[in-house]
Design a protein around this motif. Structure first.
Motif, short mmCIF file in Angstrom:
data_model
loop_
_atom_site.label_atom_id
_atom_site.label_comp_id
_atom_site.label_asym_id
_atom_site.label_seq_id
_atom_site.Cartn_x
_atom_site.Cartn_y
_atom_site.Cartn_z
N GLN A 104 -14.22 -14.78 24.08
CA GLN A 104 -13.79 -16.10 23.62
C GLN A 104 -14.97 -16.81 22.96
OE1 GLN A 104 -13.58 -18.32 27.79
NE2 GLN A 104 -14.25 -19.76 26.18
N GLU A 134 -11.91 -24.49 29.55
CA GLU A 134 -10.67 -24.18 30.28
C GLU A 134 -10.34 -22.69 30.24
OE1 GLU A 134 -7.72 -26.92 28.90
OE2 GLU A 134 -8.85 -28.59 29.77
N GLU A 135 -10.60 -22.10 29.10
CA GLU A 135 -10.34 -20.65 28.96
C GLU A 135 -11.23 -19.87 29.95
OE1 GLU A 135 -10.60 -19.53 24.83
OE2 GLU A 135 -10.07 -17.44 25.26
N LEU A 136 -12.49 -20.28 30.04
CA LEU A 136 -13.42 -19.64 30.97
C LEU A 136 -12.96 -19.84 32.42
CD1 LEU A 136 -16.12 -18.31 31.85
CD2 LEU A 136 -17.21 -20.55 31.54
N GLU A 137 -12.53 -21.07 32.71
CA GLU A 137 -12.05 -21.36 34.09
C GLU A 137 -10.90 -20.45 34.47
OE1 GLU A 137 -12.99 -26.11 34.75
OE2 GLU A 137 -10.97 -25.47 34.24
N GLN A 138 -10.00 -20.23 33.52
CA GLN A 138 -8.82 -19.40 33.80
C GLN A 138 -9.23 -17.97 34.15
OE1 GLN A 138 -5.83 -20.92 34.19
NE2 GLN A 138 -5.49 -18.94 35.18
N VAL A 139 -10.18 -17.44 33.38
CA VAL A 139 -10.67 -16.08 33.64
C VAL A 139 -11.28 -16.00 35.04
CG1 VAL A 139 -12.42 -14.38 32.96
CG2 VAL A 139 -11.05 -15.52 31.21
N HIS A 144 -16.15 -10.48 30.60
CA HIS A 144 -15.64 -11.48 29.66
C HIS A 144 -16.83 -12.04 28.87
CE1 HIS A 144 -12.87 -14.46 28.06
NE2 HIS A 144 -13.68 -15.43 28.44
N SER A 161 -12.97 -8.78 27.48
CA SER A 161 -12.32 -9.78 26.65
C SER A 161 -13.40 -10.70 26.08
CB SER A 161 -11.31 -10.58 27.49
OG SER A 161 -11.92 -11.04 28.67
N GLY A 192 -14.05 -24.39 25.05
CA GLY A 192 -13.73 -23.11 25.71
C GLY A 192 -13.89 -23.12 27.22
#
Ligand code: GTP
Ligand code: MG
Length: 211
Positions: free
Chosen positions: A171, A182-187, A139, A169, A180
C-alpha cells in the motif's frame, strides 16, 4: 479510539535475552535505515514520541517493543543498510536481527517499509524472499508518499505489486500526511485476530524447524 492509541513502550533489547517473553502475538516493522519505521509507528499509534525518529539514519539500534492489549505487540526493528555504521556494529545488528527473525514464535507478520521513491533495494528483496520461504505474511508500506504526486504514487504501487509473491501485499503510506493509516490498521487487526493464542504454537513455522 482504536487499540493502537493505547500503545505503550515495553522495553528495548540489544539481544534475544532482553526481549519480552515470547508469548502472545507481535508484528515487526522492518526496512532500510531512514525508511520511516519509527514515524509509521508513531502515526499508527497517534503518538508523537513513542518511537524515536531521527534525521540521522541508524537511530534505532535496538529492537523496541510496544504493547497494545491482549498480548499484542508492535516491534520497531533496527534499520538496515546504513553505510556509515562501523562494521562491528553492523554485524551485531545483522546477527541480532536474523536471530530474532529465526526464533521468535510470537511473530505473526512483517511490515516492510520502503521509501516510495526507491522501492525494493537488495535488503527489501531479501526480506520478501525470507518471508515467502517462511510463510510469514508480509505487508509493504511505500512510505513518504507525500514526496510524489498521486499519479506517480500509483505507478510505484502497481510496479511493486506486480512482482510480489502470494504472501505479500503493498500500500501507499505517508506518516506526515497520515495517509494509509486505516489500511495499515486493517492488516494488523487481521493478523492479530487470526493468530490469537489458541494453544497451538506451530502454524507455518513447524515445517521449517524454527527453534
Ligand atoms: N516527508 C516525509 N518524511 C518522513 C515520513 N516518514 C518519515 N519521514 C522522515 O524520514 C526520516 C527518518 O524517519 P524515521 O521514522 O526515523 O526512520 P526509521 O526507518 O525509523 O530510521 P532508523 O531508525 O534509522 O532505521 C525522518 O527525518 C522523518 O521525519 C513521511 O511520511 N514523509
Ligand atoms: Mg527508527
Amino acid at each position: 479510539m482504536t487499540s493502537f492509541q493505547t500503545a505503550s513502550f515495553i522495553t528495548s533489547a540489544s539481544n534475544m535475552d532482553q526481549c519480552p517473553e515470547d508469548t502472545g502475538v507481535e508484528v515487526a516493522f522492518s526496512g532500510r535505515s531512514n525508511a520511516g519505521k519509527s514515524s509509521a509507528i508513531n502515526a499508527l499509534t497517534r503518538q508523537t514520541r513513542l518511537a524515536r525518529t531521527s534525521k540521522t539514519p541508524g537511530r534505532t539500534q535496538l529492537i523496541n517493543f510496544f504493547g497494545l492489549r491482549d498480548g499484542e505487540r508492535i516491534v520497531d526493528l533496527p534499520g538496515y543498510g546504513y553505510a556509515k555504521v562501523p562494521m562491528s556494529v553492523k554485524d551485531h545488528w545483522q546477527q541480532h536481527l536474523s536471530e530474532y527473525l529465526r526464533t521468535r514464535q510470537s511473530l505473526v507478520g512483517m511490515i516492510l517499509l520502503v521509501d516510495i521513491r526507491h522501492p525494493l533495494k537488495e535488503f527489501d528483496e531479501t526480506m520478501i524472499t525470507w518471508s515467502q520461504d517462511n510463510d510469514l505474511p508480509l505487508h509493504i508500506l511505500l512510505t513518504k508518499a507525500d514526496k510524489l504526486k498521486r499519479g506517480a504514487q500509483q505507478n510505484q504501487l502497481l510496479g511493486v505489486r506486480k512482482g510480489l509473491p502470494a504472501n505479500a501485499s503493498v500500500q501507499v503510506f505517508s506518516a506526515t500526511r497520515k495517509l494509509g493509516i486505516e489500511e495499515l490498521e486493517q492488516v494488523l487487526r487481521d493478523w492479530f485476530r487470526g493468530n490469537q493464542d489458541d494453544g497451538k504454537k506451530e502454524g507455518p513455522w513447524s515445517s521449517l524447524g524454527r527453534v
